[in-house]
Design an enzyme around this catalytic site. Structure first.
Site, PDB file in Angstrom:
ATOM      1  N   LYS A  50       1.006  -1.309  -0.027  1.00  0.00           N
ATOM      2  CA  LYS A  50       0.145   0.045   0.105  1.00  0.00           C
ATOM      3  C   LYS A  50       1.016   1.090  -0.076  1.00  0.00           C
ATOM      4  CE  LYS A  50      -3.878   2.330   1.025  1.00  0.00           C
ATOM      5  NZ  LYS A  50      -4.857   2.563   0.003  1.00  0.00           N
ATOM      6  N   CYS A 143      -3.032   8.055  -7.929  1.00  0.00           N
ATOM      7  CA  CYS A 143      -4.089   8.182  -7.073  1.00  0.00           C
ATOM      8  C   CYS A 143      -5.115   9.376  -7.494  1.00  0.00           C
ATOM      9  CB  CYS A 143      -3.740   8.097  -5.696  1.00  0.00           C
ATOM     10  SG  CYS A 143      -5.210   8.210  -4.453  1.00  0.00           S
ATOM     11  N   LYS A 181       4.006   4.222 -11.727  1.00  0.00           N
ATOM     12  CA  LYS A 181       2.571   3.862 -11.757  1.00  0.00           C
ATOM     13  C   LYS A 181       1.686   4.937 -12.365  1.00  0.00           C
ATOM     14  CE  LYS A 181      -1.339   1.531  -9.644  1.00  0.00           C
ATOM     15  NZ  LYS A 181      -1.936   0.991  -8.420  1.00  0.00           N
ATOM     16  N   CYS A 354     -33.789  -9.345 -29.975  1.00  0.00           N
ATOM     17  CA  CYS A 354     -32.784  -9.048 -31.077  1.00  0.00           C
ATOM     18  C   CYS A 354     -33.600  -8.206 -31.873  1.00  0.00           C
ATOM     19  CB  CYS A 354     -32.036 -10.090 -31.514  1.00  0.00           C
ATOM     20  SG  CYS A 354     -33.285 -11.336 -32.430  1.00  0.00           S
TER      21      CYS A 354
HETATM   22  C1  FMN Z   1      -9.485   0.385  -1.893  1.00  0.00           C
HETATM   23  C2  FMN Z   1      -8.327   0.820  -2.622  1.00  0.00           C
HETATM   24  C3  FMN Z   1      -7.306   1.541  -2.230  1.00  0.00           C
HETATM   25  C4  FMN Z   1      -6.140   1.587  -3.297  1.00  0.00           C
HETATM   26  N1  FMN Z   1      -5.006   2.161  -2.845  1.00  0.00           N
HETATM   27  C5  FMN Z   1      -3.913   2.336  -3.460  1.00  0.00           C
HETATM   28  C6  FMN Z   1      -3.046   2.847  -3.028  1.00  0.00           C
HETATM   29  O1  FMN Z   1      -2.497   3.162  -1.995  1.00  0.00           O
HETATM   30  N2  FMN Z   1      -1.795   3.118  -4.078  1.00  0.00           N
HETATM   31  C7  FMN Z   1      -1.955   2.709  -5.301  1.00  0.00           C
HETATM   32  O2  FMN Z   1      -0.864   2.840  -6.241  1.00  0.00           O
HETATM   33  N3  FMN Z   1      -3.045   2.151  -5.692  1.00  0.00           N
HETATM   34  C8  FMN Z   1      -4.047   2.104  -5.006  1.00  0.00           C
HETATM   35  N4  FMN Z   1      -5.301   1.260  -5.417  1.00  0.00           N
HETATM   36  C9  FMN Z   1      -5.555   1.231  -6.914  1.00  0.00           C
HETATM   37  C10 FMN Z   1      -4.855  -0.495  -6.998  1.00  0.00           C
HETATM   38  O3  FMN Z   1      -3.677  -0.528  -6.903  1.00  0.00           O
HETATM   39  C11 FMN Z   1      -5.327  -0.910  -8.524  1.00  0.00           C
HETATM   40  O4  FMN Z   1      -4.597  -0.006  -9.389  1.00  0.00           O
HETATM   41  C12 FMN Z   1      -6.634  -0.102  -9.165  1.00  0.00           C
HETATM   42  O5  FMN Z   1      -7.602  -0.873  -8.041  1.00  0.00           O
HETATM   43  C13 FMN Z   1      -6.933  -1.484 -10.391  1.00  0.00           C
HETATM   44  O6  FMN Z   1      -6.821  -2.968 -10.161  1.00  0.00           O
HETATM   45  P1  FMN Z   1      -7.941  -3.625  -9.793  1.00  0.00           P
HETATM   46  O7  FMN Z   1      -9.062  -3.260 -10.968  1.00  0.00           O
HETATM   47  O8  FMN Z   1      -7.353  -5.065  -9.796  1.00  0.00           O
HETATM   48  O9  FMN Z   1      -8.789  -3.254  -8.470  1.00  0.00           O
HETATM   49  C14 FMN Z   1      -6.456   1.209  -4.469  1.00  0.00           C
HETATM   50  C15 FMN Z   1      -7.523   0.529  -4.963  1.00  0.00           C
HETATM   51  C16 FMN Z   1      -8.469   0.409  -4.067  1.00  0.00           C
HETATM   52  C17 FMN Z   1      -9.610  -0.304  -4.466  1.00  0.00           C
END
Ligand code: FMN
Length: 395
Positions: A50, A143, A181, A354
């Site tokens: 995270k 983010c 990222k 359809c």
């Molecule tokens: C609750 C939540 C918290 C997230 N926190 C972060 C984070 O701290 N840092 C980050 O780079 N991405 C964060 N993400 C994004 C995920 O890493 C990922 O890029 C995104 O959810 C798409 O992937 P998925 O469809 O498999 O969830 C978070 C996603 C969710 C749902």
């Protein structure tokens, strides 16, 4: 012999050896060391922590911070979150990073970091985390909520110059690979990928969440998720974002030569294969694990091994980018090729769905005559709408 034993799922990313291409994305499933260790026990090839903030960044999450987006049948196909990055600071993470690497030296542990636009903050975090044993750094320039209001997260990834600058700051001190990222919430992700490459990045990851508003309550008028009646724009993840993620990864593969970690809406080995086919070297997963747990990796690994074996391939690398030569400009697509739907009269029950779709959204080419579905080929425009809405129609 199991398929995993016949096919080597091992692969490489920025010079790091992955025992399999499935990584946990930076998110709640990687919120602390114990969680990451539990995931590694169940077979994940790697994990991105995270996102870690510097010690002096004060963060406090709101409640609730998640809102599901559902299909009519109630199934979740998207998840909005307004969660911040880790509320645990750098110092708290260092011992956990050391411990994870001691227990699982063969798994790749990537430390995700975010700071303000201050050289010292980025460099100090990079130095501390690599000293603690992180295998790579992932710079969170993506983010879309909370952090951009303060000039962080996607506010950085939406600016090519800042992307180059901060990447180069980290690269100046990094002895481990630096992955950037990227955000899908930009006009041209290829431009930002090139900006990261210019700053010296060793690899790219995409996508972070897609900026969204999950819904509005019809009684209270409160946008969702509602934090005591109020909300803010958030980030969408899960199956709904896969088409956007695939598009972004394909555009990044086209724009840059850097290796890519692909993510967004991966819920089985099938989506993982799609990401690899458009150029990803490995994949990350978040929402599927939040909904169904770390154990999903087992079926992902066996499914991928079975697929590779069925294609006569012996490694993930042989699959990488195989769809890219088939992704061409619209002008290059054939105008001679033409489809007409085939009607499976054995399964068609002449329900008329359809017919309505074709009448009001197509060429009005389908008709029910004497309880039987009939195609008027001359009227059919070949759009393919009908084959998408009913399995009794196919190419
Ligand atoms: C609750 C939540 C918290 C997230 N926190 C972060 C984070 O701290 N840092 C980050 O780079 N991405 C964060 N993400 C994004 C995920 O890493 C990922 O890029 C995104 O959810 C798409 O992937 P998925 O469809 O498999 O969830 C978070 C996603 C969710 C749902």
């Amino acid at each position: 012999m199991r398929f995993e034993e016949k096919v080597d799922l091992g692969t490489e990313f920025c010079g790091l050896r992955l025992v399999n291409p499935f990584l946990l994305a930076s998110a709640p499933p990687t919120a602390n060391g114990n969680m990451i260790k539990r995931a590694f026990e169940l077979g994940w090839g790697g994990a991105v922590t995270k996102t870690i903030p510097p010690d002096d960044m004060e963060l406090r999450d709101v409640s609730p911070r998640l809102k599901a987006v559902r299909q009519n049948n109630g199934k979740i196909f998207g998840l909005e979150n307004i969660e911040l990055i880790s509320c645990r600071t750098l110092s708290g993470w260092l011992d956990e990073i050391r411990d994870i690497k001691e227990c699982f030296p063969d798994r790749v542990l990537i430390a995700s970091i975010m700071a303000e636009v201050r050289q010292d903050d980025w460099q100090q975090m990079a130095i501390s985390l690599q000293k603690a044993g992180a295998d790579a750094l992932e710079l969170n320039f993506s983010c879309p909520h909370g952090m951009p209001e303060k000039g962080l997260g996607s506010a950085i990834g939406q600016d090519a110059e800042l992307t180059t600058l901060i990447t180069s700051w980290v690269k100046a001190v990094a002895t481990i690979p630096v992955i950037v990222k990227l955000s899908p919430n930009v006009t041209d992700i290829g431009q930002i990928a090139r900006a990261a490459e210019k700053g010296g990045a060793d690899g790219l990851a995409a996508i972070n969440t897609v900026q969204c508003l999950a819904g509005v309550d019809l009684d209270s008028f409160a946008p969702q998720p509602s934090v005591h009646g109020f909300s803010t724009l958030g980030g969408l993840s899960g199956p709904a974002v896969k088409p956007i993620g695939l598009r972004c990864v394909a555009q990044m593969a086209e724009a840059s030569r850097l290796p890519i970690s692909g993510l967004g809406g991966i819920s089985s080995w099938r989506e993982a294969v799609e990401y690899i086919l458009v150029g990803a070297s490995n994949v990350q997963v978040c929402t599927e694990v939040m909904l169904r747990g770390y154990g999903v990796v087992k079926a992902m690994k066996s499914g991928l091994a079975r697929y590779l074996s069925s294609k006569g391939l012996s490694s993930v690398e042989e699959l990488r980018g195989r769809a890219l030569p088939k992704l061409v400009s619209h002008a290059s697509l054939s105008r001679e090729f033409r489809v007409w739907p085939q009607i499976d009269q054995m399964t068609c029950n002449a329900c008329g769905r359809c017919v309505t779709a074709c009448r009001d959204g197509g060429g009005h080419a389908l008709h029910i005559i004497d309880d039987q579905l009939i195609l008027n080929e001359a009227a059919c425009t070949g759009c393919g709408l009908c084959i998408n809405i009913c399995d009794s129609l196919h190419l």
